[in-house]
Design a protein around this motif. Structure first.
Motif, PDB file in Angstrom:
ATOM      1  N   ASN A 133       0.760  -1.286  -0.088  1.00 15.50           N
ATOM      2  CA  ASN A 133       0.167   0.040  -0.112  1.00 15.50           C
ATOM      3  C   ASN A 133       0.726   1.350  -0.001  1.00 15.50           C
ATOM      4  O   ASN A 133       0.709   2.264  -0.600  1.00 15.50           O
ATOM      5  CB  ASN A 133      -1.069  -0.056   1.232  1.00 15.50           C
ATOM      6  CG  ASN A 133      -2.076  -1.169   1.133  1.00 15.50           C
ATOM      7  OD1 ASN A 133      -2.208  -1.501   0.113  1.00 15.50           O
ATOM      8  ND2 ASN A 133      -2.419  -1.569   2.308  1.00 15.50           N
ATOM      9  N   GLU A 134       1.997   1.208   0.719  1.00 15.25           N
ATOM     10  CA  GLU A 134       2.569   2.230   0.741  1.00 15.25           C
ATOM     11  C   GLU A 134       3.466   2.706  -0.763  1.00 15.25           C
ATOM     12  O   GLU A 134       3.673   3.807  -1.101  1.00 15.25           O
ATOM     13  CB  GLU A 134       3.781   2.156   1.763  1.00 15.25           C
ATOM     14  CG  GLU A 134       5.020   3.262   2.026  1.00 15.25           C
ATOM     15  CD  GLU A 134       6.100   3.170   3.041  1.00 15.25           C
ATOM     16  OE1 GLU A 134       6.807   3.987   3.234  1.00 15.25           O
ATOM     17  OE2 GLU A 134       5.990   1.904   3.566  1.00 15.25           O
ATOM     18  N   ARG A 136       2.346   1.739  -3.575  1.00 12.88           N
ATOM     19  CA  ARG A 136       1.069   2.424  -4.478  1.00 12.88           C
ATOM     20  C   ARG A 136       1.328   3.951  -4.295  1.00 12.88           C
ATOM     21  O   ARG A 136       1.093   4.449  -5.210  1.00 12.88           O
ATOM     22  CB  ARG A 136      -0.097   1.786  -4.107  1.00 12.88           C
ATOM     23  CG  ARG A 136      -0.260   0.291  -4.632  1.00 12.88           C
ATOM     24  CD  ARG A 136      -1.742  -0.013  -4.645  1.00 12.88           C
ATOM     25  NE  ARG A 136      -1.931  -1.483  -4.627  1.00 12.88           N
ATOM     26  CZ  ARG A 136      -1.818  -2.302  -6.028  1.00 12.88           C
ATOM     27  NH1 ARG A 136      -1.435  -1.617  -7.098  1.00 12.88           N
ATOM     28  NH2 ARG A 136      -1.776  -3.474  -6.098  1.00 12.88           N
ATOM     29  N   GLU A 137       1.263   4.426  -3.057  1.00 14.69           N
ATOM     30  CA  GLU A 137       1.329   5.646  -2.808  1.00 14.69           C
ATOM     31  C   GLU A 137       2.344   6.435  -3.406  1.00 14.69           C
ATOM     32  O   GLU A 137       2.428   7.606  -4.049  1.00 14.69           O
ATOM     33  CB  GLU A 137       1.199   6.200  -1.238  1.00 14.69           C
ATOM     34  CG  GLU A 137      -0.301   5.760  -0.523  1.00 14.69           C
ATOM     35  CD  GLU A 137      -0.203   6.181   0.700  1.00 14.69           C
ATOM     36  OE1 GLU A 137       0.476   7.034   1.243  1.00 14.69           O
ATOM     37  OE2 GLU A 137      -1.151   5.602   1.555  1.00 14.69           O
ATOM     38  N   LEU A 138       3.686   5.880  -3.309  1.00 16.73           N
ATOM     39  CA  LEU A 138       4.934   6.494  -3.753  1.00 16.73           C
ATOM     40  C   LEU A 138       4.754   6.456  -5.067  1.00 16.73           C
ATOM     41  O   LEU A 138       5.593   7.515  -5.593  1.00 16.73           O
ATOM     42  CB  LEU A 138       6.170   5.733  -3.370  1.00 16.73           C
ATOM     43  CG  LEU A 138       6.426   5.603  -1.665  1.00 16.73           C
ATOM     44  CD1 LEU A 138       7.261   4.752  -1.181  1.00 16.73           C
ATOM     45  CD2 LEU A 138       6.858   7.381  -1.334  1.00 16.73           C
ATOM     46  N   GLY A 140       2.442   6.617  -7.343  1.00 11.41           N
ATOM     47  CA  GLY A 140       1.286   7.073  -7.890  1.00 11.41           C
ATOM     48  C   GLY A 140       1.292   7.941  -8.857  1.00 11.41           C
ATOM     49  O   GLY A 140       0.438   7.781 -10.003  1.00 11.41           O
ATOM     50  N   GLU A 141       2.094   8.835  -8.887  1.00 12.11           N
ATOM     51  CA  GLU A 141       2.185   9.908  -9.916  1.00 12.11           C
ATOM     52  C   GLU A 141       2.947   9.123 -11.393  1.00 12.11           C
ATOM     53  O   GLU A 141       2.459   9.692 -12.404  1.00 12.11           O
ATOM     54  CB  GLU A 141       3.263  11.341  -9.496  1.00 12.11           C
ATOM     55  CG  GLU A 141       3.338  12.250 -10.441  1.00 12.11           C
ATOM     56  CD  GLU A 141       4.181  13.492 -10.064  1.00 12.11           C
ATOM     57  OE1 GLU A 141       4.280  14.525 -11.012  1.00 12.11           O
ATOM     58  OE2 GLU A 141       4.626  13.454  -8.981  1.00 12.11           O
TER      59      GLU A 141
END
Length: 310
Positions: A133-134, A136-138, A140-141
């Motif tokens: 999950n972490e 995916r956030e990192l 994302g862009e």
């Protein structure tokens, strides 16, 4: 007498990013087979200088893989890609993704540690999910500005074929990817638009058509005989056609349209074939049939069956 200046050769660069365990090494191997000079895990701080050096050496095709191990400097990459495009580098960015359940299973099968997993965690399974999950956030862009390929349900050889088809398609402002799939095996996470066609007449229940696909003339004739199939195809075509120019203005390079039926064999395949043909006159189009493509491949060993480990 001085020789006239030769026009500089355009450099074709493919950037492979994505989730750990989604198949980046498989994609990079496909690019290497296609004649690209490949570099794995290049730090983003070195990207511009590396590309400049390759241009100086007269390289024509390079492929670079980056992942969350360079998390601190990954925010640099989108601006670097824009800068390279302004300098005349033909940049294609591909992001490999997979469902969290799939990634957890792959890490469990290989007994590898996710690069963001805390080794001292009391619950390693929970720690792995948190790490994914972490990640995916990192990322994302990077995902937002790339062509996304969902590797959850495809084999390594399918992924290699998809990557090779992508890089061999003509350069264009926007490429349309039409993909058929079976709802019973999950919705592709790479889809920008998903259309459910399970309400349409199903050739599966016709004994003479069950073993055929949406590419076969008998199935095509069966579906064309039903007005609601024609209506569905026209409605999807009108919707996509209406928004294409807006997507171009939004600087989108790829749009994936997923068409799903129950088994991914008849209705969705037929519609993908028909829609791809309708749009191919004015747009670069690619076709993928997730279930049919897998069925057409020779059976793989258990360790090779899914698309990638890194």
């Amino acid at each position: 007498m001085t020789a006239p200046d030769q026009p500089s050769k355009m450099l074709d660069m493919v950037l492979i990013t994505g989730m750990s365990g989604s198949g980046k090494s498989v994609a990079l191997h496909a690019l290497e087979d296609a004649g690209y000079y490949c570099v794995d895990n290049l730090p983003p701080e070195l990207l511009l200088s590396f590309v400049a050096l390759e241009k100086q050496h007269g390289a024509s095709r390079v492929a670079i893989a980056m992942d969350v191990r360079s998390a601190v400097s990954l925010p640099l990459v989108p601006q670097q890609l824009r800068q390279m495009r302004e300098q005349g580098v033909a940049v294609q960015s591909v992001f490999l993704d997979a469902s969290t359940d799939t990634l957890v299973r792959r890490f469990s099968e290989t007994r590898r540690m996710h690069p963001l997993t805390r080794r001292d965690a009391s619950d390693q399974q929970r720690a792995l999910v948190d790490a994914i999950n972490e990640e995916r956030e990192l990322l994302g862009e990077l995902r937002e500005h790339a062509h996304v390929i969902d590797t959850s349900m495809i084999r390594s050889s399918q992924l290699q074929g998809y990557v090779k088809a992508l890089i061999s398609s003509p350069a264009a402002q926007l490429t349309l990817v039409f993909q058929s799939f079976a709802f019973k095996r999950g919705v592709p996470v790479d889809a920008d638009y998903v259309f459910d066609v399970r309400m349409l007449p199903n050739p599966h229940y016709e004994a003479g058509l069950r073993h055929l696909t949406g590419k076969d003339s008998e199935v095509v004739a069966y579906l064309q005989a039903h007005a609601e199939v024609d209506d569905m195809c026209k409605h999807i075509e009108q919707f996509i056609g209406h928004w294409l120019q807006a997507l171009v203005r939004d600087h989108r390079s790829y749009v994936t349209v997923a068409i799903g039926c129950t088994g991914g064999q008849h209705r969705s395949v037929y519609l993908v074939e028909r829609l791809a043909k309708a749009f191919s006159a004015n747009w670069v189009t690619l076709k993928r049939h997730r279930e049919l493509d897998a069925a057409a491949l020779p059976l793989a060993s258990p360790t090779q069956n899914k698309a990638g480990r890194s």
